[in-house]
Design an enzyme around this catalytic site. Structure first.
Site, PDB file in Angstrom:
ATOM      1  CG  HIS A   1      40.863  -9.890 -35.295  1.00 29.26           C
ATOM      2  ND1 HIS A   1      41.150 -11.106 -35.872  1.00 29.26           N
ATOM      3  CD2 HIS A   1      41.908  -9.621 -34.480  1.00 29.26           C
ATOM      4  CE1 HIS A   1      42.306 -11.546 -35.431  1.00 29.26           C
ATOM      5  NE2 HIS A   1      42.796 -10.661 -34.580  1.00 29.26           N
TER       6      HIS A   1
ATOM      7  CG  ASP B   1      40.013 -12.687 -38.724  1.00 29.76           C
ATOM      8  OD1 ASP B   1      40.028 -11.486 -39.046  1.00 29.76           O
ATOM      9  OD2 ASP B   1      40.119 -13.066 -37.544  1.00 29.76           O
TER      10      ASP B   1
ATOM     11  CB  SER C   1      45.902 -10.861 -34.947  1.00 25.69           C
ATOM     12  OG  SER C   1      45.387 -11.620 -33.891  1.00 25.69           O
TER      13      SER C   1
END
Length: 704
Positions: free
Chosen positions: A82, A219, A640
């Site tokens: 992402h 991810d 992240s």
């Protein structure tokens, strides 16, 4: 309330707060380091921060919004899928949909450059509070400090650049402005896309699983840093650039983990507010989170309907939808947690202790928090904050017309000869591949209508509503259609400022109305905000003095931080969560795709996850391939893509999410429930190997 006792004996005995904290590395408290050793950390302090092969040297700020880690001698970088999402989308077309189908560059020549994407390495950090005070900062009012610090930062930047042109510095406030640190970075601006799994895996579970556990999302994405071939240093994109050769990189761990194992995350957490007052938390809940979720819910439903109807529109809006929905769900979850744990009352009880402590003899002559004044200030500002949230969520939206209207008023590039105003113009670049008229106009009409329904005081309606009433009989849809069909902003031609058509243009006036209203709203909040910030700074200072025998970390501000903890599950309602997920659990979820499209995956993924033997990617203890795992590290947005290391400084995987029950963590860390969700590096390499057949990358990484 939330800090670690300085005594190691107390640390070990209490244990309750040992995993909380986003610690700066250059001044890591000794008590914290000793607790890390008790948990199983095996490196020296110097190996964290100071040596040539220090762990921090492999960690990067990715793009100014995420984190990442260098994993090879040729500058290969792992970050979350992402985090790379927008770069992947920009390379995607209906014919070559890398977002949907994944991508693998089989050679250096096939690796894809990305405009405006960079990575930053932190070189060093130091406390410059005393230096700034010697230059006069402590004599200034709080409202003037930011401008002063910015001017000093510019001077220091020139000094640093004179010695090394590849460096830049940032001076940022810590501890609510009670301290200032200067951080030195080296930026690399040629960063290329190398590998990504299909969206079905990189965003597996979509919004259904976002912020949820159990999780099976793969991810991650892979990029490469390129450098000047002569210096191995930063360089703008050039076909002649070569892969960057870092001094050190993160070794990969294939041995896995078990409950209780030490783990450490390093990255760039964006923003937390752990020192925030109870009044500030209440404002966050009622005037920021609640209206944000309300507006985004409307926008996302429209977006999703158009995306599911047309593949080209899906590519255009995938990233926008993901960005919007992430903090839509975060806002809902944070409010749920605030209420479920009674956080506002907990804070008020803590503030009552501070009141009592302030009144003791030892605090005579020290400027104190005025809690009554703080309550009054927040009460006055809360309504305005709610209006500001509704306004920004409505009119700072990602739809095209509003973006252009703002740009025409703020920071536009004026072209044409300066000496001839009649010849000056602005021209928007053709970005028709990035937005869809029907989608954008429906979103804007719905949001304009919703704003009026939510804001009942006419004083806080922008003047554009007068235009809607007087010229369009109150019809928001007709107004928006006129904007998109008739405004110069949407014609794709030069917009000349001196022409009558410019001054009368509906879209130009729309932008003026927005700009005027934003100025009015900001002015109404300015003094209140300045006074609130002064009280919040005093509150933080009071906490630091009251707890001076404890190490205290500063709130996150997108500078490098380290958080340590252990691998492990949590228990909710008497039910253990489990601490990892398996390939079998993903295969079973894939079978539910006919009930939930976000559980869809390509047939090849079903085959890969149905295997019985995962070879070197299987965990030596469980015998299966583990996909995602839990740790009790302290993270937030910006983390992240952050690497999660074991006690030897080896890479276990990447942090990519928190669990639903910890969404108040930005303002309060709940050790019992707060968990970080990480993607296992073995799952990442398995996909690179078995799906991507990326042999050259597997060899380059050299995982053992």
């Amino acid at each position: 309330m939330k800090k670690i006792l300085v005594s190691l004996m107390c640390l070990c005995a209490l244990g309750a707060h040992a995993d909380e904290g986003m610690w700066t590395l250059y001044n890591l408290p000794e008590a914290v380091y000793q607790q890390m050793q008790q948990y199983g950390f095996q490196l020296s302090k110097e190996q964290l921060y100071q040596t040539d092969n220090a762990v921090k040297n492999a960690v990067v700020n990715f793009g100014g919004f995420c984190s990442g880690v260098v994993v090879s001698p040729d500058g290969l970088v792992f970050t979350n899928h992402h985090c790379g999402f927008d770069a992947i989308r920009e390379h995607s077309t209906v014919e070559h949909d890398y977002l949907l189908n994944g991508f693998y560059a089989k050679s250096f020549e096939e690796e894809l450059p990305n405009d405006d994407l960079f990575v930053s390495f932190m070189i060093e950090q130091k406390d410059v509070t005393d230096e700034l005070n010697q230059l006069g900062m402590d004599k200034l009012k709080l409202k003037d400090v930011a401008e002063f610090v910015d001017s000093i930062e510019n001077v220091w930047q020139k000094d640093v650049r004179a010695k090394d042109s590849t460096l830049r510095v940032e001076v940022k406030p810590f501890y609510e402005g009670n301290k200032y640190y200067m951080t030195t970075y080296r930026d690399f601006n040629d960063v290329r896309l190398v590998f990504t799994v299909p969206k079905s895996m990189g965003k597996y579970g979509g919004e259904t699983d976002n912020w949820m556990w159990p999780r099976q999302t793969c991810d991650y994405s892979v990029f490469r840093i390129y450098a000047d071939p002569k210096t191995n240093g930063p360089a703008s994109y050039s076909k002649d650039n070569v892969p960057y050769h870092p001094q050190s990189w993160a070794p990969i761990c294939m041995d896995g983990y078990k409950p209780g194992d030490f783990c450490m995350i390093m990255g760039y957490p964006g923003s937390t507010s752990r020192y925030l007052s109870s009044y500030g938390i209440q404002e966050r809940r009622d005037a920021a989170n609640a209206p944000r979720a309300q507006v985004r819910d409307i926008k996302q439903k429209i977006m999703l309907r158009h995306m599911r109807a047309d593949e080209a529109i899906r590519i255009m809006y995938d990233s926008k939808y993901a960005q919007s929905s992430n903090y839509w769900k975060n806002s809902l979850g944070m409010n749920k947690c605030i209420d479920s744990i009674g956080l506002i009352q907990q804070k008020r009880d803590f503030e009552a202790r501070i009141r009592q402590w302030q009144d003791t003899a030892q605090n005579t002559g020290i400027e104190k928090v005025d809690f009554d004044k703080m309550a009054e200030l927040y009460q006055k500002r809360q309504g305005l904050t709610r209006i500001r949230t509704l306004f920004t969520e409505t009119f700072f939206a990602q739809e095209q017309l509003s973006l252009r209207a703002w740009r025409l008023n703020w920071g536009m590039r004026v072209m044409g000869p300066k000496e001839k105003p009649s010849k000056q113009f602005h021209e928007f670049p053709d970005n028709s591949a990035e937005w869809d008229k029907a989608t954008d106009s429906e979103i804007l009409a719905a949001l304009i209508k919703n704003y009026r329904e939510q804001v009942t005081d006419a004083e806080w309606l922008p003047d554009l509503y007068k235009t809607i009433d007087e010229k369009f009989h109150g019809d928001c849809e007709a107004y928006v259609n006129a904007l998109y069909n008739k405004s110069l902003l949407m014609k794709g031609k030069p917009i000349y400022f001196n022409k009558k058509s410019y001054k009368k243009d509906l879209g130009v006036q729309y932008g003026v109305d927005l700009s005027d209203f934003a100025s009015k709203l900001n002015e109404a909040r300015r003094t209140l905000t300045q006074e609130i910030n002064e009280q919040e700074k005093l509150l933080c200072a009071a906490v630091l003095r009251m707890e001076m025998d404890m190490p205290n970390y500063s709130d996150a501000n997108f500078t490098m931080r380290m958080t340590y903890g252990q691998i492990g599950e949590y228990t909710l309602g008497g039910r253990p969560s489990g601490y990892y997920t398996t390939a079998r659990s993903l295969w079973e979820k894939m079978q539910q795709a006919d009930q939930n499209f976000e559980y869809y995956a390509e047939p090849v993924m079903h085959e890969l996850m149905a295997q019985k033997d995962f070879g070197k990617y299987a965990d030596p203890l469980t015998g299966t391939m583990q996909l995602c795992f839990l740790s009790n590290n302290d993270i937030t947005g910006g983390n992240s893509g952050s690497p999660i290391f074991n006690g030897k400084g080896e890479l276990l995987g990447l942090a990519f999410d928190g669990n639903w029950d910890s969404l108040a963590s930005d303002i309060f860390f709940d050790r019992q429930l707060a968990r970080t969700i990480n993607v296992d590096v073995r799952y990442m390499l398995f996909m690179m190997d078995q799906w991507g057949h990326a042999d050259r990358l597997i060899k380059e990484i050299n995982a053992k």
